[in-house]
Design a protein around this motif. Structure first.
Motif, PDB file in Angstrom:
ATOM      1  N   GLU A  90       5.048  -7.018  -3.544  1.00  0.00           N
ATOM      2  CA  GLU A  90       4.551  -6.129  -2.486  1.00  0.00           C
ATOM      3  C   GLU A  90       5.481  -4.966  -2.170  1.00  0.00           C
ATOM      4  OE1 GLU A  90       3.576  -9.236   0.572  1.00  0.00           O
ATOM      5  OE2 GLU A  90       1.566  -8.392   0.373  1.00  0.00           O
ATOM      6  N   ASP A  91       6.578  -4.812  -2.879  1.00  0.00           N
ATOM      7  CA  ASP A  91       7.457  -3.661  -2.691  1.00  0.00           C
ATOM      8  C   ASP A  91       6.901  -2.529  -3.555  1.00  0.00           C
ATOM      9  OD1 ASP A  91       9.452  -1.800  -2.442  1.00  0.00           O
ATOM     10  OD2 ASP A  91      11.091  -3.151  -2.949  1.00  0.00           O
ATOM     11  N   VAL A  92       5.895  -1.831  -3.016  1.00  0.00           N
ATOM     12  CA  VAL A  92       5.184  -0.826  -3.809  1.00  0.00           C
ATOM     13  C   VAL A  92       6.080   0.381  -4.087  1.00  0.00           C
ATOM     14  CG1 VAL A  92       3.053   0.504  -3.995  1.00  0.00           C
ATOM     15  CG2 VAL A  92       3.058  -1.645  -2.748  1.00  0.00           C
ATOM     16  N   VAL A  93       7.035   0.660  -3.205  1.00  0.00           N
ATOM     17  CA  VAL A  93       7.972   1.759  -3.459  1.00  0.00           C
ATOM     18  C   VAL A  93       8.815   1.452  -4.702  1.00  0.00           C
ATOM     19  CG1 VAL A  93       9.907   3.074  -2.520  1.00  0.00           C
ATOM     20  CG2 VAL A  93       8.018   2.406  -1.030  1.00  0.00           C
ATOM     21  N   GLN A  94       9.168   0.203  -4.884  1.00  0.00           N
ATOM     22  CA  GLN A  94       9.901  -0.183  -6.093  1.00  0.00           C
ATOM     23  C   GLN A  94       9.020   0.026  -7.325  1.00  0.00           C
ATOM     24  OE1 GLN A  94      11.119  -4.292  -6.214  1.00  0.00           O
ATOM     25  NE2 GLN A  94      12.235  -4.055  -8.110  1.00  0.00           N
ATOM     26  N   LEU A  95       7.742  -0.307  -7.227  1.00  0.00           N
ATOM     27  CA  LEU A  95       6.826  -0.065  -8.344  1.00  0.00           C
ATOM     28  C   LEU A  95       6.759   1.430  -8.659  1.00  0.00           C
ATOM     29  CD1 LEU A  95       4.638  -0.871 -10.374  1.00  0.00           C
ATOM     30  CD2 LEU A  95       2.988  -0.870  -8.485  1.00  0.00           C
ATOM     31  N   ALA A  96       6.718   2.274  -7.629  1.00  0.00           N
ATOM     32  CA  ALA A  96       6.730   3.722  -7.854  1.00  0.00           C
ATOM     33  C   ALA A  96       8.012   4.145  -8.566  1.00  0.00           C
ATOM     34  CB  ALA A  96       6.592   4.457  -6.520  1.00  0.00           C
ATOM     35  N   VAL A 111       1.861   5.706  -5.700  1.00  0.00           N
ATOM     36  CA  VAL A 111       1.026   4.552  -6.042  1.00  0.00           C
ATOM     37  C   VAL A 111      -0.036   4.415  -4.959  1.00  0.00           C
ATOM     38  CG1 VAL A 111       0.945   2.067  -6.445  1.00  0.00           C
ATOM     39  CG2 VAL A 111       2.905   3.398  -7.256  1.00  0.00           C
ATOM     40  N   LEU A 112      -1.295   4.422  -5.361  1.00  0.00           N
ATOM     41  CA  LEU A 112      -2.399   4.374  -4.416  1.00  0.00           C
ATOM     42  C   LEU A 112      -3.119   3.045  -4.508  1.00  0.00           C
ATOM     43  CD1 LEU A 112      -1.996   7.458  -5.387  1.00  0.00           C
ATOM     44  CD2 LEU A 112      -4.324   7.797  -4.614  1.00  0.00           C
ATOM     45  N   ASP A 113      -3.637   2.600  -3.363  1.00  0.00           N
ATOM     46  CA  ASP A 113      -4.651   1.558  -3.372  1.00  0.00           C
ATOM     47  C   ASP A 113      -5.722   2.003  -2.377  1.00  0.00           C
ATOM     48  OD1 ASP A 113      -3.804   0.926  -0.778  1.00  0.00           O
ATOM     49  OD2 ASP A 113      -2.566  -0.741  -1.457  1.00  0.00           O
ATOM     50  N   GLN A 114      -6.575   1.136  -1.957  1.00  0.00           N
ATOM     51  CA  GLN A 114      -7.657   1.551  -1.077  1.00  0.00           C
ATOM     52  C   GLN A 114      -7.240   1.618   0.391  1.00  0.00           C
ATOM     53  OE1 GLN A 114     -10.661  -1.331  -2.438  1.00  0.00           O
ATOM     54  NE2 GLN A 114     -11.844   0.421  -3.180  1.00  0.00           N
ATOM     55  N   HIS A 115      -5.988   1.333   0.682  1.00  0.00           N
ATOM     56  CA  HIS A 115      -5.543   1.305   2.072  1.00  0.00           C
ATOM     57  C   HIS A 115      -4.303   2.140   2.333  1.00  0.00           C
ATOM     58  CE1 HIS A 115      -8.381  -1.987   2.340  1.00  0.00           C
ATOM     59  NE2 HIS A 115      -7.733  -2.609   1.381  1.00  0.00           N
ATOM     60  N   SER A 116      -3.516   2.449   1.316  1.00  0.00           N
ATOM     61  CA  SER A 116      -2.245   3.123   1.562  1.00  0.00           C
ATOM     62  C   SER A 116      -1.792   3.886   0.331  1.00  0.00           C
ATOM     63  CB  SER A 116      -1.174   2.094   1.959  1.00  0.00           C
ATOM     64  OG  SER A 116      -0.957   1.187   0.885  1.00  0.00           O
ATOM     65  N   THR A 117      -0.784   4.726   0.550  1.00  0.00           N
ATOM     66  CA  THR A 117      -0.125   5.455  -0.536  1.00  0.00           C
ATOM     67  C   THR A 117       1.372   5.284  -0.370  1.00  0.00           C
ATOM     68  OG1 THR A 117      -1.880   7.111  -0.658  1.00  0.00           O
ATOM     69  CG2 THR A 117       0.226   7.699  -1.631  1.00  0.00           C
ATOM     70  N   SER A 118       2.039   4.809  -1.400  1.00  0.00           N
ATOM     71  CA  SER A 118       3.499   4.653  -1.387  1.00  0.00           C
ATOM     72  C   SER A 118       4.092   5.584  -2.430  1.00  0.00           C
ATOM     73  CB  SER A 118       3.897   3.206  -1.686  1.00  0.00           C
ATOM     74  OG  SER A 118       3.402   2.339  -0.686  1.00  0.00           O
ATOM     75  N   PRO A 129       7.943  10.135   2.788  1.00  0.00           N
ATOM     76  CA  PRO A 129       7.773   8.824   3.422  1.00  0.00           C
ATOM     77  C   PRO A 129       7.684   7.724   2.383  1.00  0.00           C
ATOM     78  CG  PRO A 129       5.708  10.022   3.433  1.00  0.00           C
ATOM     79  CD  PRO A 129       6.737  10.966   2.906  1.00  0.00           C
ATOM     80  N   ARG A 130       8.024   6.521   2.798  1.00  0.00           N
ATOM     81  CA  ARG A 130       7.863   5.392   1.888  1.00  0.00           C
ATOM     82  C   ARG A 130       6.377   5.088   1.691  1.00  0.00           C
ATOM     83  NH1 ARG A 130      11.249   0.250   3.318  1.00  0.00           N
ATOM     84  NH2 ARG A 130      10.350  -0.306   1.317  1.00  0.00           N
ATOM     85  N   THR A 131       5.659   4.952   2.787  1.00  0.00           N
ATOM     86  CA  THR A 131       4.247   4.581   2.717  1.00  0.00           C
ATOM     87  C   THR A 131       3.491   5.250   3.854  1.00  0.00           C
ATOM     88  OG1 THR A 131       4.806   2.414   1.777  1.00  0.00           O
ATOM     89  CG2 THR A 131       2.601   2.657   2.701  1.00  0.00           C
ATOM     90  N   THR A 132       2.303   5.758   3.555  1.00  0.00           N
ATOM     91  CA  THR A 132       1.379   6.215   4.579  1.00  0.00           C
ATOM     92  C   THR A 132       0.097   5.395   4.440  1.00  0.00           C
ATOM     93  OG1 THR A 132       0.525   7.968   3.121  1.00  0.00           O
ATOM     94  CG2 THR A 132       2.293   8.560   4.648  1.00  0.00           C
ATOM     95  N   TYR A 133      -0.609   5.245   5.553  1.00  0.00           N
ATOM     96  CA  TYR A 133      -1.775   4.363   5.569  1.00  0.00           C
ATOM     97  C   TYR A 133      -3.044   5.147   5.873  1.00  0.00           C
ATOM     98  CZ  TYR A 133       1.764   0.753   5.609  1.00  0.00           C
ATOM     99  OH  TYR A 133       2.849  -0.037   5.283  1.00  0.00           O
ATOM    100  N   ALA A 134      -4.138   4.683   5.303  1.00  0.00           N
ATOM    101  CA  ALA A 134      -5.425   5.323   5.529  1.00  0.00           C
ATOM    102  C   ALA A 134      -5.794   5.233   7.003  1.00  0.00           C
ATOM    103  CB  ALA A 134      -6.501   4.658   4.673  1.00  0.00           C
ATOM    104  N   ARG A 161      18.072  12.144  -6.027  1.00  0.00           N
ATOM    105  CA  ARG A 161      18.533  10.829  -6.448  1.00  0.00           C
ATOM    106  C   ARG A 161      17.499  10.210  -7.379  1.00  0.00           C
ATOM    107  NH1 ARG A 161      20.023  10.893  -0.961  1.00  0.00           N
ATOM    108  NH2 ARG A 161      22.243  10.488  -0.574  1.00  0.00           N
ATOM    109  N   ALA A 162      17.976   9.290  -8.194  1.00  0.00           N
ATOM    110  CA  ALA A 162      17.054   8.524  -9.027  1.00  0.00           C
ATOM    111  C   ALA A 162      16.264   7.579  -8.147  1.00  0.00           C
ATOM    112  CB  ALA A 162      17.821   7.750 -10.094  1.00  0.00           C
ATOM    113  N   ALA A 163      15.017   7.366  -8.494  1.00  0.00           N
ATOM    114  CA  ALA A 163      14.171   6.465  -7.717  1.00  0.00           C
ATOM    115  C   ALA A 163      14.702   5.041  -7.788  1.00  0.00           C
ATOM    116  CB  ALA A 163      12.742   6.521  -8.240  1.00  0.00           C
ATOM    117  N   ARG A 164      14.477   4.305  -6.714  1.00  0.00           N
ATOM    118  CA  ARG A 164      14.941   2.916  -6.650  1.00  0.00           C
ATOM    119  C   ARG A 164      14.082   2.029  -7.553  1.00  0.00           C
ATOM    120  NH1 ARG A 164      13.235  -1.367  -3.528  1.00  0.00           N
ATOM    121  NH2 ARG A 164      11.939   0.000  -2.227  1.00  0.00           N
TER     122      ARG A 164
END
Length: 223
Positions: A90-96, A111-118, A129-134, A161-164
């Motif tokens: 669930e660490d979507v920022v890490q996936l990004a 990274v998008l899903d139907q509820h948020s963008t990270s 931002p790390r995550t914004t929500y619909a 910086r390099a992404a985490r």
């Protein structure tokens, strides 16, 4: 239910095609390899799990492409299944971040899903931002990306910086040291309690004394 089963199946596929999550090479994650391959021709990738579904119709995806084409920095977007059964837990920022490093190009990775963008910034001078929500159940992928990009600040003062790509460290649990006992504090607490007791008693006594005085006056008037 069908969407949930497909997501679970996708998560199982990811786990089976990588090593154990703690030592997984994220570059072999099927979601990462598919997105990076697609970005060679189009900077918007939609996983088959989302393709054509509500919010990810062809017109909405075209709007996402138009939004990121106008962005002041390179933006790469991917609609991907995520969840606790995937290696990123669930660490979507890490996936990004995995997507960013695997793609190897500076930019902002969403990274998008139907509820948020990270998102994760990679080697660019931005604050994001790390995550914004619909804000609505009817929000489309384009709505989500637009809301995210509105909060992105581009400024050369930000350090690229390099992404985490690794999990965030666990936050230590707060600890509270008891205050040492001293005679002065004991006396102070005792005096404070005594003073509050006197004040409280005085406040409670006022109505009683007033009532007693009223009764006494009435008796004098009747005598």
């Amino acid at each position: 239910m069908r969407r949930l089963l497909l997501a679970l199946a996708a998560g199982l596929l990811v786990v089976l095609t990588t090593t154990t999550p703690a030592h997984a090479d994220f570059r072999s994650d099927p979601r990462v390899t598919a997105a990076v391959a697609a970005w060679k021709t189009n900077r918007v990738y939609v996983d088959p799990l989302f393709a054509g579904s509500e919010g990810f119709e062809a017109e909405s995806v075209r709007q996402v492409a138009a939004l990121i084409a106008r962005a002041p920095v390179p933006v790469y977007a991917a609609a991907l299944p995520t969840g606790p059964w995937f290696p990123e837990k669930e660490d979507v920022v890490q996936l990004a971040g995995w997507l960013a490093v695997a793609n190897g190009k500076p930019g902002l990775y969403l990274v998008l899903d139907q509820h948020s963008t990270s998102g994760a910034a990679h080697l660019i001078a931005v604050r994001s931002p790390r995550t914004t929500y619909a804000t609505s159940s009817k929000a489309t992928a384009a709505d989500e990306v637009a809301a995210y990009l509105e909060e992105v600040e581009v400024d050369d003062s930000y350090q690229p910086r390099a992404a985490r790509t690794t999990p965030l460290p666990d936050e230590p649990e707060p600890t509270y040291e008891p205050e040492p006992f001293t005679p002065a504090k004991a006396i102070g607490n005792g005096l404070g309690g005594f003073t509050l007791g006197l004040l409280g008693g005085a406040i409670l006594a006022l109505p009683v004394l007033g009532l007693a005085a009223l009764v006494a006056r009435r008796r004098e008037g009747q005598s």
